[in-house]
Motif scaffolding. Structure first.
Motif, PDB file in Angstrom:
ATOM      1  N   PRO A  38      -5.055   8.345  -4.793  1.00 42.76           N
ATOM      2  CA  PRO A  38      -5.536   7.417  -3.651  1.00 42.76           C
ATOM      3  C   PRO A  38      -4.562   7.346  -2.847  1.00 42.76           C
ATOM      4  O   PRO A  38      -3.531   7.180  -3.345  1.00 42.76           O
ATOM      5  CB  PRO A  38      -6.083   6.193  -4.536  1.00 42.76           C
ATOM      6  N   ALA A  39      -4.737   7.899  -1.481  1.00 39.50           N
ATOM      7  CA  ALA A  39      -3.629   6.925  -0.723  1.00 39.50           C
ATOM      8  C   ALA A  39      -2.548   6.307  -0.676  1.00 39.50           C
ATOM      9  O   ALA A  39      -1.727   5.742  -0.126  1.00 39.50           O
ATOM     10  CB  ALA A  39      -4.074   7.452   1.187  1.00 39.50           C
ATOM     11  N   TYR A  40      -3.831   4.920  -0.730  1.00 40.28           N
ATOM     12  CA  TYR A  40      -3.677   3.582  -1.186  1.00 40.28           C
ATOM     13  C   TYR A  40      -4.298   2.450  -1.725  1.00 40.28           C
ATOM     14  O   TYR A  40      -5.042   3.175  -2.142  1.00 40.28           O
ATOM     15  CB  TYR A  40      -4.248   2.426   0.159  1.00 40.28           C
ATOM     16  N   ALA A  41      -3.497   2.097  -2.785  1.00 39.47           N
ATOM     17  CA  ALA A  41      -4.474   1.121  -4.075  1.00 39.47           C
ATOM     18  C   ALA A  41      -3.694   0.255  -4.166  1.00 39.47           C
ATOM     19  O   ALA A  41      -3.079  -0.726  -3.235  1.00 39.47           O
ATOM     20  CB  ALA A  41      -3.607   2.281  -5.165  1.00 39.47           C
ATOM     21  N   LYS A  42      -5.412  -0.343  -4.383  1.00 39.32           N
ATOM     22  CA  LYS A  42      -4.446  -2.441  -4.780  1.00 39.32           C
ATOM     23  C   LYS A  42      -3.000  -2.350  -5.656  1.00 39.32           C
ATOM     24  O   LYS A  42      -2.181  -3.709  -5.143  1.00 39.32           O
ATOM     25  CB  LYS A  42      -5.705  -3.180  -5.436  1.00 39.32           C
ATOM     26  N   ASN A  43      -2.894  -1.807  -6.428  1.00 42.75           N
ATOM     27  CA  ASN A  43      -1.688  -1.771  -7.392  1.00 42.75           C
ATOM     28  C   ASN A  43      -0.797  -0.619  -6.871  1.00 42.75           C
ATOM     29  O   ASN A  43      -1.246  -0.263  -6.915  1.00 42.75           O
ATOM     30  CB  ASN A  43      -1.903  -1.797  -8.856  1.00 42.75           C
ATOM     31  N   ARG A  48      -0.145   6.969  -3.478  1.00 43.88           N
ATOM     32  CA  ARG A  48       0.620   7.678  -3.670  1.00 43.88           C
ATOM     33  C   ARG A  48       1.346   7.977  -3.112  1.00 43.88           C
ATOM     34  O   ARG A  48       2.457   8.937  -3.377  1.00 43.88           O
ATOM     35  CB  ARG A  48      -0.277   8.855  -2.144  1.00 43.88           C
ATOM     36  N   THR A  49       2.552   7.096  -2.341  1.00 48.16           N
ATOM     37  CA  THR A  49       3.844   7.317  -2.376  1.00 48.16           C
ATOM     38  C   THR A  49       5.019   7.149  -3.707  1.00 48.16           C
ATOM     39  O   THR A  49       5.148   7.776  -4.807  1.00 48.16           O
ATOM     40  CB  THR A  49       4.263   6.291  -1.243  1.00 48.16           C
TER      41      THR A  49
END
Length: 165
Positions: A38-43, A48-49
């Motif tokens: 996922p591009a952004y995650a809560k954790n 992705r980065t």
């Protein structure tokens, strides 16, 4: 990816890399990783980065044989070069490096020691001589240091003293 990058989705990422072959640029590798991340995650650790950083780190460690070189230096060179009473100071930036450093300083070997320490009936250590004795606990960067230098967030400093043989 799992061993050298501590990547929680190592198998999934590896399958994506194989599926997207041939990879000719680092951008192709990022796209392959991005297809299962996922591009952004809560954790933040699962975004992705962070995943790309761990994958590139694991590739760098394997290509440069960093674990083999670190092992040879810590097991062979350090006990030979450091005089009794001298200090071994190691700064590590990766959990694998820190684990190897900790084992050398504590047990005298990088390899996981499956057997318990040999002790006499009084509880005194009676096994083979250990080359180092840890001095203090590990040191990590303070918040202020991390704010000044974000790369310091993963740094761990360990110190050990060379014992008489």
């Amino acid at each position: 990816f799992s061993q050298y990058g501590d990547e929680p989705r190592a198998k999934t990422v590896a399958k994506a890399v194989v599926k997207h072959r041939p990879l000719t640029t680092t951008g192709d590798l990022v796209d392959a990783i991005g297809s299962v991340t996922p591009a952004y995650a809560k954790n933040k650790r699962k975004g992705r980065t962070a995943t790309c950083a761990r994958i590139f780190q694991s590739l760098r460690i394997v290509v440069n044989n960093e674990d083999g070189v670190l092992g040879r230096v810590l097991e062979d060179a350090c006990p030979t070069l450091i005089c009794p009473g001298g200090r071994l100071v190691v700064m590590s930036y990766h959990s694998m490096e820190d684990r190897a450093t900790k084992r050398i300083m504590r047990d005298g070997s990088i390899h996981k020691n499956r057997q318990r320490d040999e002790r006499d009936i009084y509880g005194n250590y009676s096994g083979p001589p250990k080359p180092f004795k840890p001095v203090g606990k590990k040191c990590k960067a303070t918040e202020e240091e991390v704010n000044q230098n974000p790369r310091a967030r993963s740094a761990v400093l360990r110190v050990a003293e060379r014992l008489e043989q």
